[in-house]
Write a protein that holds these residues in place. Structure first.
Motif, PDB file in Angstrom:
ATOM      1  N   GLN A  31       0.827  -1.206   0.000  1.00 57.00           N
ATOM      2  CA  GLN A  31       0.000   0.000   0.000  1.00 57.00           C
ATOM      3  C   GLN A  31       0.862   1.257   0.000  1.00 57.00           C
ATOM      4  OE1 GLN A  31      -2.642  -0.685   3.404  1.00 57.00           O
ATOM      5  NE2 GLN A  31      -4.352  -0.733   1.972  1.00 57.00           N
ATOM      6  N   ALA A  32       1.977   1.238   0.722  1.00 54.82           N
ATOM      7  CA  ALA A  32       2.864   2.404   0.745  1.00 54.82           C
ATOM      8  C   ALA A  32       3.402   2.698  -0.650  1.00 54.82           C
ATOM      9  CB  ALA A  32       4.015   2.163   1.724  1.00 54.82           C
ATOM     10  N   ILE A  33       3.801   1.656  -1.375  1.00 51.43           N
ATOM     11  CA  ILE A  33       4.272   1.852  -2.742  1.00 51.43           C
ATOM     12  C   ILE A  33       3.147   2.381  -3.621  1.00 51.43           C
ATOM     13  CG2 ILE A  33       5.089   0.632  -4.798  1.00 51.43           C
ATOM     14  CD1 ILE A  33       6.709  -1.168  -2.959  1.00 51.43           C
ATOM     15  N   ALA A  34       1.923   1.871  -3.417  1.00 50.37           N
ATOM     16  CA  ALA A  34       0.781   2.355  -4.192  1.00 50.37           C
ATOM     17  C   ALA A  34       0.485   3.819  -3.895  1.00 50.37           C
ATOM     18  CB  ALA A  34      -0.446   1.499  -3.895  1.00 50.37           C
ATOM     19  N   VAL A  35       0.649   4.242  -2.637  1.00 53.55           N
ATOM     20  CA  VAL A  35       0.423   5.655  -2.280  1.00 53.55           C
ATOM     21  C   VAL A  35       1.434   6.550  -2.980  1.00 53.55           C
ATOM     22  CG1 VAL A  35       0.552   7.301  -0.385  1.00 53.55           C
ATOM     23  CG2 VAL A  35      -0.713   5.183  -0.082  1.00 53.55           C
ATOM     24  N   VAL A  36       2.696   6.133  -3.009  1.00 56.47           N
ATOM     25  CA  VAL A  36       3.713   6.914  -3.719  1.00 56.47           C
ATOM     26  C   VAL A  36       3.383   6.990  -5.204  1.00 56.47           C
ATOM     27  CG1 VAL A  36       6.154   7.020  -4.323  1.00 56.47           C
ATOM     28  CG2 VAL A  36       5.481   6.339  -2.025  1.00 56.47           C
ATOM     29  N   TYR A  37       2.913   5.886  -5.753  1.00 56.61           N
ATOM     30  CA  TYR A  37       2.527   5.873  -7.167  1.00 56.61           C
ATOM     31  C   TYR A  37       1.406   6.870  -7.437  1.00 56.61           C
ATOM     32  CZ  TYR A  37       0.398   4.187 -11.501  1.00 56.61           C
ATOM     33  OH  TYR A  37      -0.151   4.114 -12.755  1.00 56.61           O
ATOM     34  N   MET A  38       0.390   6.872  -6.586  1.00 54.44           N
ATOM     35  CA  MET A  38      -0.732   7.798  -6.777  1.00 54.44           C
ATOM     36  C   MET A  38      -0.287   9.248  -6.625  1.00 54.44           C
ATOM     37  SD  MET A  38      -4.007   5.959  -4.945  1.00 54.44           S
ATOM     38  CE  MET A  38      -3.188   5.746  -3.370  1.00 54.44           C
ATOM     39  N   VAL A  51      -3.404   0.244  -8.997  1.00 53.50           N
ATOM     40  CA  VAL A  51      -3.083   0.490  -7.596  1.00 53.50           C
ATOM     41  C   VAL A  51      -3.484  -0.708  -6.740  1.00 53.50           C
ATOM     42  CG1 VAL A  51      -3.499   2.022  -5.640  1.00 53.50           C
ATOM     43  CG2 VAL A  51      -3.309   2.968  -7.933  1.00 53.50           C
ATOM     44  N   HIS A  52      -4.672  -1.253  -6.990  1.00 47.46           N
ATOM     45  CA  HIS A  52      -5.108  -2.436  -6.252  1.00 47.46           C
ATOM     46  C   HIS A  52      -4.175  -3.614  -6.516  1.00 47.46           C
ATOM     47  CE1 HIS A  52      -9.575  -1.092  -5.606  1.00 47.46           C
ATOM     48  NE2 HIS A  52      -8.689  -0.218  -5.170  1.00 47.46           N
ATOM     49  N   GLY A  53      -3.708  -3.732  -7.753  1.00 46.14           N
ATOM     50  CA  GLY A  53      -2.795  -4.814  -8.084  1.00 46.14           C
ATOM     51  C   GLY A  53      -1.492  -4.723  -7.311  1.00 46.14           C
ATOM     52  N   MET A  54      -0.988  -3.497  -7.081  1.00 44.11           N
ATOM     53  CA  MET A  54       0.230  -3.338  -6.290  1.00 44.11           C
ATOM     54  C   MET A  54       0.023  -3.806  -4.864  1.00 44.11           C
ATOM     55  SD  MET A  54       1.504   0.410  -7.551  1.00 44.11           S
ATOM     56  CE  MET A  54       1.561   0.814  -9.298  1.00 44.11           C
ATOM     57  N   ALA A  55      -1.083  -3.378  -4.247  1.00 45.94           N
ATOM     58  CA  ALA A  55      -1.340  -3.714  -2.849  1.00 45.94           C
ATOM     59  C   ALA A  55      -1.567  -5.210  -2.662  1.00 45.94           C
ATOM     60  CB  ALA A  55      -2.531  -2.915  -2.331  1.00 45.94           C
ATOM     61  N   MET A  56      -2.325  -5.820  -3.564  1.00 50.29           N
ATOM     62  CA  MET A  56      -2.660  -7.229  -3.409  1.00 50.29           C
ATOM     63  C   MET A  56      -1.589  -8.149  -3.993  1.00 50.29           C
ATOM     64  SD  MET A  56      -5.297  -6.757  -1.726  1.00 50.29           S
ATOM     65  CE  MET A  56      -5.606  -8.498  -1.469  1.00 50.29           C
ATOM     66  N   GLY A  57      -0.860  -7.681  -4.994  1.00 51.10           N
ATOM     67  CA  GLY A  57       0.199  -8.503  -5.569  1.00 51.10           C
ATOM     68  C   GLY A  57       1.299  -8.803  -4.570  1.00 51.10           C
ATOM     69  N   SER A  58       1.600  -7.850  -3.690  1.00 48.31           N
ATOM     70  CA  SER A  58       2.615  -8.097  -2.673  1.00 48.31           C
ATOM     71  C   SER A  58       2.176  -9.202  -1.716  1.00 48.31           C
ATOM     72  CB  SER A  58       2.899  -6.807  -1.900  1.00 48.31           C
ATOM     73  OG  SER A  58       1.715  -6.322  -1.270  1.00 48.31           O
ATOM     74  N   ASP A  96       4.910   2.282 -14.620  1.00 48.87           N
ATOM     75  CA  ASP A  96       3.917   1.432 -13.977  1.00 48.87           C
ATOM     76  C   ASP A  96       4.484   0.039 -13.729  1.00 48.87           C
ATOM     77  OD1 ASP A  96       2.305   3.618 -14.221  1.00 48.87           O
ATOM     78  OD2 ASP A  96       0.997   2.780 -15.758  1.00 48.87           O
ATOM     79  N   ILE A  97       5.235  -0.474 -14.694  1.00 48.91           N
ATOM     80  CA  ILE A  97       5.823  -1.801 -14.544  1.00 48.91           C
ATOM     81  C   ILE A  97       6.802  -1.824 -13.371  1.00 48.91           C
ATOM     82  CG2 ILE A  97       7.223  -3.546 -15.698  1.00 48.91           C
ATOM     83  CD1 ILE A  97       6.134  -2.556 -18.352  1.00 48.91           C
ATOM     84  N   ILE A  98       7.583  -0.755 -13.227  1.00 50.10           N
ATOM     85  CA  ILE A  98       8.555  -0.694 -12.139  1.00 50.10           C
ATOM     86  C   ILE A  98       7.845  -0.691 -10.787  1.00 50.10           C
ATOM     87  CG2 ILE A  98      10.295   0.768 -11.051  1.00 50.10           C
ATOM     88  CD1 ILE A  98      11.277  -0.774 -13.469  1.00 50.10           C
ATOM     89  N   PHE A  99       6.757   0.053 -10.660  1.00 49.74           N
ATOM     90  CA  PHE A  99       6.035   0.099  -9.390  1.00 49.74           C
ATOM     91  C   PHE A  99       5.410  -1.256  -9.070  1.00 49.74           C
ATOM     92  CE2 PHE A  99       6.541   4.638  -9.420  1.00 49.74           C
ATOM     93  CZ  PHE A  99       6.383   5.017  -8.091  1.00 49.74           C
TER      94      PHE A  99
END
Length: 227
Positions: A31-38, A51-58, A96-99
Motif C-alpha cells: 500500500q505504501a508503494i501504491a500511495v507513492v505511485y498515486m 493500484v489495487h494490483g500493487m497492494a494485493m500482488g505483494s 507502472d511496470i517498475i512500481f
C-alpha cells in the motif's frame, strides 16, 4: 472433524505468527508503494485497478514465498503453475511496470522474513520516486504546442505576426508555410513556447486582431500526458 482440521492446526503458534506478520507487512508496504505511485502519477490513463494490483500482488507473492520456503521442489512446482497462467493485461508505461515489480519485490522480501530489507527498500524506493517527481528529473523542455493560422501574403502581415509572436512567446519556429486560395493567403504553422501559460489565450486573441488573420488554432502538446 478433528482429523480433517489436524493438518491446519498442527502448526506451532510461532509459524502462525510468522505468517501473519509477513502477510500484514507485505500488504502495508504494498500500500505504501501504491500511495507513492498515486502521489507522483502524471497523465490521463490512471487505473485504479493498477493500484489495487500493487497492494494485493505483494500479498500473493509473500504467500507464495511462505509456502515454498526452502523446498526446491515446491518452488519448481509454483513456477510451473504460474507459467500456465497467461496475464493479458498490458502496462504501456515503463514506470507502472517498475512500481508493480517493486510491490512484488516487497512481497518476496516479506515472505523470506527479510523484514529489514523490505522496510528499508520501500523507504528508499518511495523516497527516490518522490524525489524524481519533485525535481522533474529526466524532463526536457519541449514546445508548448503547434500554432496554426491563415494570414494574407505580404511583408506587412508578416511583420505584424512577428511582433505578436515576440511579445507572447519565448521561442517560435516556422514549421510549415503553404499557399492557399490560389496564392492570396498563406497557411502558417509554428512550434511555439509561450512565456507563461497565461499568455496562450491572449496570443490567440492578438493574432486574430491582426488584419486578414483568421482560423487561429493552438494545439497544445503535453509530453507528460498519455492518452
Amino acid at each position: 472433524m478433528n482429523e480433517l482440521l489436524e493438518p491446519v492446526i498442527a502448526g506451532s503458534a510461532f509459524e502462525w505468527r510468522k505468517a501473519v506478520v509477513a502477510l500484514l507487512l507485505a500488504f502495508g508496504l504494498g500500500q505504501a508503494i501504491a500511495v507513492v505511485y498515486m502521489a507522483t502519477f502524471r497523465g490521463l490513463s490512471y487505473a485504479r485497478t493498477t493500484v489495487h494490483g500493487m497492494a494485493m500482488g505483494s500479498v500473493i507473492t509473500c504467500m507464495l514465498m511462505l509456502a515454498v520456503g526452502t523446498n526446491i521442489a515446491a518452488g519448481i512446482g509454483v513456477a510451473g503453475g504460474l507459467s500456465v497462467v497467461r496475464f493479458r493485461t498490458t502496462l504501456r508505461d515503463p514506470r507502472d511496470i517498475i512500481f508493480v515489480f517493486a510491490a512484488l519485490g516487497v512481497g518476496m522480501a516479506s515472505g523470506l522474513q527479510a523484514y529489514g530489507t523490505a522496510i528499508v527498500g520501500t523507504l528508499i524506493f518511495g523516497g527516490g520516486a518522490a524525489l524524481l517527481h519533485v525535481t522533474g528529473y529526466g524532463a526536457r523542455r519541449q514546445p508548448d504546442g503547434l500554432l496554426r493560422f491563415v494570414a494574407p501574403s505580404g511583408p506587412g502581415a508578416e511583420e505584424a505576426i512577428a511582433r505578436v509572436l515576440r511579445a507572447h512567446c519565448r521561442t517560435f519556429s516556422l514549421v510549415t508555410l503553404r499557399e492557399a486560395a490560389q496564392g492570396t493567403v498563406m497557411e502558417h504553422a509554428y512550434q511555439i513556447s509561450v512565456l507563461t501559460p497565461d499568455l496562450r489565450s491572449p496570443l490567440v486573441t492578438s493574432l486574430q486582431a491582426v488584419p486578414g488573420v483568421h482560423d487561429v488554432t493552438l494545439l497544445l502538446q503535453e509530453p507528460t500526458l498519455d492518452l
